[in-house]
Design an enzyme around this catalytic site. Sequence first.
Site, mmCIF file in Angstrom:
data_model
loop_
_atom_site.group_PDB
_atom_site.id
_atom_site.type_symbol
_atom_site.label_atom_id
_atom_site.label_comp_id
_atom_site.label_asym_id
_atom_site.label_seq_id
_atom_site.Cartn_x
_atom_site.Cartn_y
_atom_site.Cartn_z
ATOM 1 N N LEU A 146 -13.574 1.268 1.078
ATOM 2 C CA LEU A 146 -12.194 0.814 1.011
ATOM 3 C C LEU A 146 -11.638 0.804 2.428
ATOM 4 C CD1 LEU A 146 -10.545 2.758 -1.991
ATOM 5 C CD2 LEU A 146 -11.284 0.368 -1.947
ATOM 6 N N ASP A 147 -10.732 -0.136 2.698
ATOM 7 C CA ASP A 147 -10.044 -0.114 3.982
ATOM 8 C C ASP A 147 -9.368 1.234 4.171
ATOM 9 O OD1 ASP A 147 -10.763 -2.728 4.338
ATOM 10 O OD2 ASP A 147 -8.796 -3.565 3.848
ATOM 11 N N ARG A 148 -9.226 1.637 5.414
ATOM 12 C CA ARG A 148 -8.612 2.937 5.718
ATOM 13 C C ARG A 148 -7.220 3.069 5.094
ATOM 14 N NH1 ARG A 148 -7.885 5.507 11.816
ATOM 15 N NH2 ARG A 148 -7.010 7.508 11.144
ATOM 16 N N HIS A 248 -11.167 -7.421 3.528
ATOM 17 C CA HIS A 248 -9.726 -7.722 3.508
ATOM 18 C C HIS A 248 -9.372 -8.845 2.531
ATOM 19 C CE1 HIS A 248 -9.466 -6.091 7.949
ATOM 20 N NE2 HIS A 248 -9.793 -5.160 7.065
#
Length: 323
Positions: A146-148, A248
Site C-alpha cells: 500500500l502507498d505510505r 497510484h
Amino acid sequence: MTQPDSPPSGGARTVRVPEDRAGQRLDNFLLGQLKGAPRSLVYKLVRSGQVRINGGRAKAERKLEAGDEVRIPPVRIESPQDGDRSPPKGLLAALDAAIVFEDARLLAINKPSGIASHGGSGISFGVIETLRALRPRDNLELVHRLDRDTSGLMVLAKKRSALTELQRLLREDHGSGIEKRYLALLIGRMPDGVMSVDAPLHVGLRQGGERHVQVNPAGKPSMSHFRVLERRGGQSYCEVRIETGRTHQIRVHAQHIGHPVAGDDKYGDAAANKRLREQVGLKRLFLHASTLEFALDGGKTPYSLSAPLVPELLDVLDRLQSN
C-alpha cells in the site's frame, strides 16, 4: 533451505534457487540472502550488474526458477549498535494492535497512514521489517503493498505456498483473482452514482527518482469502479473496486475524472485540500483499503478480510455531515 554452491569466503558466492523459491522476485530473494541489507542497496547491486542469474544480468523484478544460479557479490552490512536497528517501541506496539486477522498461513493488518510497506529511501522501518521484529519465528513476506499515505488492509504470508498462490491471483487482472475494495472521499459531487474508469496508466520518474503516474495510451490497462455511498459537505464518499492493481491507480483515475481524492498532495486539488484541512481537520490522504476477497487451495478455501475505516477518517466524515 538455500545452500551456497561456492562458499562466501570474502568474495562473491553462488546460490542455487531451491524448489520452494520458484516464482519469487529476484529482489525479495536477495533480501532473504542478505539479512539486514536495505532494499536500496539490493536495487543498486542489481542495477550495477553485480548480481547475475545463470551468468547474465537481470532486473529486480525477474521471477526466479528452481535451479537458477544466482551470483551474490560480497556485501558489508553494518552491525547493529545500541539497538538502533530495532523498530521503535511505539511502531512495534502500533502494528501489533493493528492485526485484524491471523491463521496458520496469513496475517492481515489495518495499516496506519504514514507507515511505508517496507524500508528504504530514508525509511528505516516499514510494515515488513516491523512485523518481522514482532514475529521473529514467522517467515513473513509481503503479499502486496500500500502507498505510505494509504491506510487499511495489508496481507502478509506466513507460508511460501500461500504467498505464491496469492501472487498468482494478483496477476490475474480484470476480476478473476482477488477482489479489492477501497473507501475514498473524492473532491466535489460525482455527477453519477456509479462510474467506471478504463484508462491505461504509465509510471514515469521525475527528477530525483520520484514516481509520477499519468493516464497515457502507452500505459498498462487499468480499470477502477467508483460508487457513491454518501454525499457529505459537497464531497463524494465512495467505495472503489479495482480490477487491476497499478501504482497510484485510484488516485490517478480519480484525478482523471475531475474528482481527485481528498488530501492527495500529489495528484489532488491543493485549494480544496486546504479548505478541508481548515474546516474538518483532514490532514492526510482520504484513501483506505477496506476489503480483500479471494480463495486459496485452488478456490476451495475462501477468505473475506476487512479493515474498518480508521478513527481520524471517521471524524472527518462526521464533521462534513454537520457542515
